[in-house]
Design a protein around this motif. Sequence first.
Motif, PDB file in Angstrom:
ATOM      1  N   LEU A 281      29.887  -3.763 -94.787  1.00 19.59           N
ATOM      2  CA  LEU A 281      30.373  -2.545 -94.149  1.00 19.59           C
ATOM      3  C   LEU A 281      29.439  -1.370 -94.424  1.00 19.59           C
ATOM      4  N   VAL A 282      28.967  -1.275 -95.665  1.00 22.71           N
ATOM      5  CA  VAL A 282      28.018  -0.211 -96.015  1.00 22.71           C
ATOM      6  C   VAL A 282      26.732  -0.365 -95.209  1.00 22.71           C
ATOM      7  N   GLU A 283      26.287  -1.609 -95.041  1.00 22.46           N
ATOM      8  CA  GLU A 283      25.032  -1.855 -94.332  1.00 22.46           C
ATOM      9  C   GLU A 283      25.143  -1.500 -92.846  1.00 22.46           C
ATOM     10  N   ILE A 284      26.238  -1.881 -92.182  1.00 18.08           N
ATOM     11  CA  ILE A 284      26.336  -1.548 -90.750  1.00 18.08           C
ATOM     12  C   ILE A 284      26.519  -0.044 -90.561  1.00 18.08           C
ATOM     13  N   THR A 285      27.131   0.627 -91.544  1.00 12.56           N
ATOM     14  CA  THR A 285      27.223   2.093 -91.475  1.00 12.56           C
ATOM     15  C   THR A 285      25.831   2.704 -91.534  1.00 12.56           C
ATOM     16  N   ARG A 286      25.004   2.204 -92.444  1.00 14.52           N
ATOM     17  CA  ARG A 286      23.633   2.702 -92.567  1.00 14.52           C
ATOM     18  C   ARG A 286      22.843   2.431 -91.295  1.00 14.52           C
ATOM     19  N   LEU A 287      22.987   1.225 -90.732  1.00 13.27           N
ATOM     20  CA  LEU A 287      22.255   0.882 -89.516  1.00 13.27           C
ATOM     21  C   LEU A 287      22.691   1.747 -88.332  1.00 13.27           C
ATOM     22  N   CYS A 288      23.976   2.083 -88.279  1.00 12.39           N
ATOM     23  CA  CYS A 288      24.454   2.964 -87.205  1.00 12.39           C
ATOM     24  C   CYS A 288      23.846   4.358 -87.349  1.00 12.39           C
TER      25      CYS A 288
ATOM     26  N   ILE B 138      42.198  -4.124-109.822  1.00 11.42           N
ATOM     27  CA  ILE B 138      41.375  -3.251-108.983  1.00 11.42           C
ATOM     28  C   ILE B 138      41.634  -1.811-109.396  1.00 11.42           C
ATOM     29  N   LYS B 139      40.611  -1.131-109.807  1.00 10.95           N
ATOM     30  CA  LYS B 139      40.752   0.257-110.245  1.00 10.95           C
ATOM     31  C   LYS B 139      39.593   1.073-109.716  1.00 10.95           C
ATOM     32  N   THR B 140      39.896   2.228-109.135  1.00 12.18           N
ATOM     33  CA  THR B 140      38.859   3.126-108.659  1.00 12.18           C
ATOM     34  C   THR B 140      38.396   4.012-109.811  1.00 12.18           C
ATOM     35  N   VAL B 141      37.187   3.742-110.310  1.00 11.53           N
ATOM     36  CA  VAL B 141      36.664   4.517-111.443  1.00 11.53           C
ATOM     37  C   VAL B 141      36.240   5.906-110.998  1.00 11.53           C
ATOM     38  N   ASP B 142      35.548   5.994-109.861  1.00 14.25           N
ATOM     39  CA  ASP B 142      35.159   7.289-109.297  1.00 14.25           C
ATOM     40  C   ASP B 142      35.077   7.133-107.787  1.00 14.25           C
ATOM     41  N   ASP B 143      34.656   8.197-107.113  1.00 15.73           N
ATOM     42  CA  ASP B 143      34.695   8.172-105.652  1.00 15.73           C
ATOM     43  C   ASP B 143      33.708   7.185-105.046  1.00 15.73           C
ATOM     44  N   THR B 144      32.677   6.775-105.791  1.00 15.24           N
ATOM     45  CA  THR B 144      31.731   5.808-105.256  1.00 15.24           C
ATOM     46  C   THR B 144      32.286   4.388-105.316  1.00 15.24           C
ATOM     47  N   GLU B 145      33.421   4.214-105.993  1.00 13.63           N
ATOM     48  CA  GLU B 145      34.027   2.896-106.118  1.00 13.63           C
ATOM     49  C   GLU B 145      35.144   2.685-105.100  1.00 13.63           C
ATOM     50  N   SER B 146      35.226   3.548-104.086  1.00 12.34           N
ATOM     51  CA  SER B 146      36.262   3.389-103.082  1.00 12.34           C
ATOM     52  C   SER B 146      36.207   1.968-102.524  1.00 12.34           C
ATOM     53  N   PHE B 147      37.370   1.424-102.175  1.00  9.28           N
ATOM     54  CA  PHE B 147      37.466  -0.001-101.865  1.00  9.28           C
ATOM     55  C   PHE B 147      36.524  -0.432-100.755  1.00  9.28           C
ATOM     56  N   CYS B 148      36.331   0.397 -99.737  1.00  5.97           N
ATOM     57  CA  CYS B 148      35.470  -0.010 -98.625  1.00  5.97           C
ATOM     58  C   CYS B 148      34.017  -0.151 -99.063  1.00  5.97           C
ATOM     59  N   PHE B 149      33.610   0.583-100.120  1.00  8.56           N
ATOM     60  CA  PHE B 149      32.227   0.498-100.578  1.00  8.56           C
ATOM     61  C   PHE B 149      31.952  -0.805-101.332  1.00  8.56           C
ATOM     62  N   ARG B 150      32.988  -1.586-101.596  1.00 10.22           N
ATOM     63  CA  ARG B 150      32.776  -2.889-102.236  1.00 10.22           C
ATOM     64  C   ARG B 150      32.298  -3.922-101.220  1.00 10.22           C
TER      65      ARG B 150
ATOM     66  N   VAL C  18      32.456  -7.603 -89.237  1.00  8.32           N
ATOM     67  CA  VAL C  18      31.359  -6.804 -89.796  1.00  8.32           C
ATOM     68  C   VAL C  18      30.037  -7.551 -89.620  1.00  8.32           C
ATOM     69  N   PHE C  19      30.057  -8.856 -89.881  1.00 16.85           N
ATOM     70  CA  PHE C  19      28.840  -9.655 -89.713  1.00 16.85           C
ATOM     71  C   PHE C  19      28.415  -9.679 -88.243  1.00 16.85           C
ATOM     72  N   ALA C  20      29.364  -9.852 -87.329  1.00 16.94           N
ATOM     73  CA  ALA C  20      29.042  -9.854 -85.898  1.00 16.94           C
ATOM     74  C   ALA C  20      28.441  -8.513 -85.479  1.00 16.94           C
ATOM     75  N   CYS C  21      28.994  -7.429 -86.024  1.00 18.04           N
ATOM     76  CA  CYS C  21      28.487  -6.082 -85.720  1.00 18.04           C
ATOM     77  C   CYS C  21      27.056  -5.923 -86.235  1.00 18.04           C
ATOM     78  N   HIS C  22      26.792  -6.458 -87.404  1.00 21.27           N
ATOM     79  CA  HIS C  22      25.434  -6.393 -87.974  1.00 21.27           C
ATOM     80  C   HIS C  22      24.430  -7.079 -87.056  1.00 21.27           C
ATOM     81  N   GLU C  23      24.811  -8.234 -86.516  1.00 19.13           N
ATOM     82  CA  GLU C  23      23.921  -8.951 -85.604  1.00 19.13           C
ATOM     83  C   GLU C  23      23.730  -8.179 -84.299  1.00 19.13           C
TER      84      GLU C  23
END
Length: 479
Positions: free
Chosen positions: A346-353, A330-342, A270-275
Amino acid sequence: MVDLDWKAKMVSSDIPSKSPRLSNKLHHLSIPASFRAAQIQSDISPASEQACSTYEHYLRLPELRKLWCSTDFPAWKSESILKPALQALEISFRFVSTVLSDPRPYANRREWRRRLESLIISQVELIALLIEDDEEDSETRGAAPIVDLSTSGGALARDGSLAEVWRGSGESTVVSRTSEASLLPRLAAWQKSESMAQKILYSIECEMRSCPYTLGLGEPNLAGKPNLDYDAVCKPSELHLLKRSPYDSHIDNHENQAVYTTHQVLESWVFACHELLKRVNRRVESSEFEKAATDCYLIERVWKLLAEIEDLHLLMDPEDFLRLKNQLKIKTVDDTESFCFRSKGLVEITRLCKDLKHKVPNVLGVEVDPMGGPRIQEAAMRLYSEKTGSEKIHLLQAMQTIESAVKRFFFAYKQVLVVLMGSLEAKGNRVVVSPESGDALSQIFLEPTYFPSLDAAKTFLGDGLSHENVSERRTRRTR
């Protein structure tokens, strides 16, 4: 963004058309009835600060990040990309040792071996492409730290590495330098992993054949190339100090090490992708479109690799994994707490894409119409038709390829969650999920295209070509 509710008769451009053929097409275009602009969802955001902080502490990301960000070779501009990539590869070697040392009789060792072997070879292939492109660029060529033993006059420094010398065909001397700090040579000497390590070494030899140097991990190096100073770049000794999770002392679960190592590999890429994304933005701004296109296709490969890494979760024992989930609380409280969003990375490279869409006007050499007119769309249609700038077409296609890879990743990730924890957990503990109020994870791969102008350009261009074909058939009939 193009307003697609304008009438067909208003298809015009503020840019003078240089192609009469294209102008004729535009006047006969009709807008498909089903083509309507959809409201684009807002950008995804990371989970709560506490959830992200716990995730980073569990993976020891602050310590890993120091290794990724260390600048040991200032003249080597690609260090920030290749260093985390090589460290992900090294962590994968450690993963092999972890899996083959697993004492559980019910562990699926055969499939683990196959998946890890495939993952490592995929990483080697991608690293080779990064090095190959690095050496083709005049700005970065020759800057990588290498050790050329063929010019050492036979004096082999004993500075933490092994070297083998043998005579090849004729008078040529072949030198193979093997890192002592890396785990791969140890895996090659271990009976349980010998065949697997040998296959990896031969893969390194094959994938690096187009590169000016090789990795120096014990591969045959039949071409007698210089070796990358692997230990100085990757720092395996420092990297393996982070092999234990902070919770190892009070969590007795063999899946803990598998989850921990999987995500360390993931975060490194993920870090390499960001660069890489940062480099794409710089290259687009400086009009280096062909180089930017090459980087975009590398980014697409990274997203595919991330999906392959996430698939490793499917081999984990269901009961052991769910127990670990409870042990880690580890508990998903709501849909914004999905594991990948932690994963903030990953969130940042998605935004940059997604933000690559803002580079389209720059590539096309036009400005966005403040009135929402089809200026960008027409410029794209003209580019596709006249083919006057192939490097621009390559870049625009590569950008859309990234979008496809991003959406495939999140779709596949959701299926992994369903298999691991059940569909309710994957939906953020929402019993009913409607299309209008879908969970945040689903919205990523269901949202409209990132590039509406390019999408519209291809739609209308295809429609125009179909009208042209109909006209040609009618003309032939009247003859």
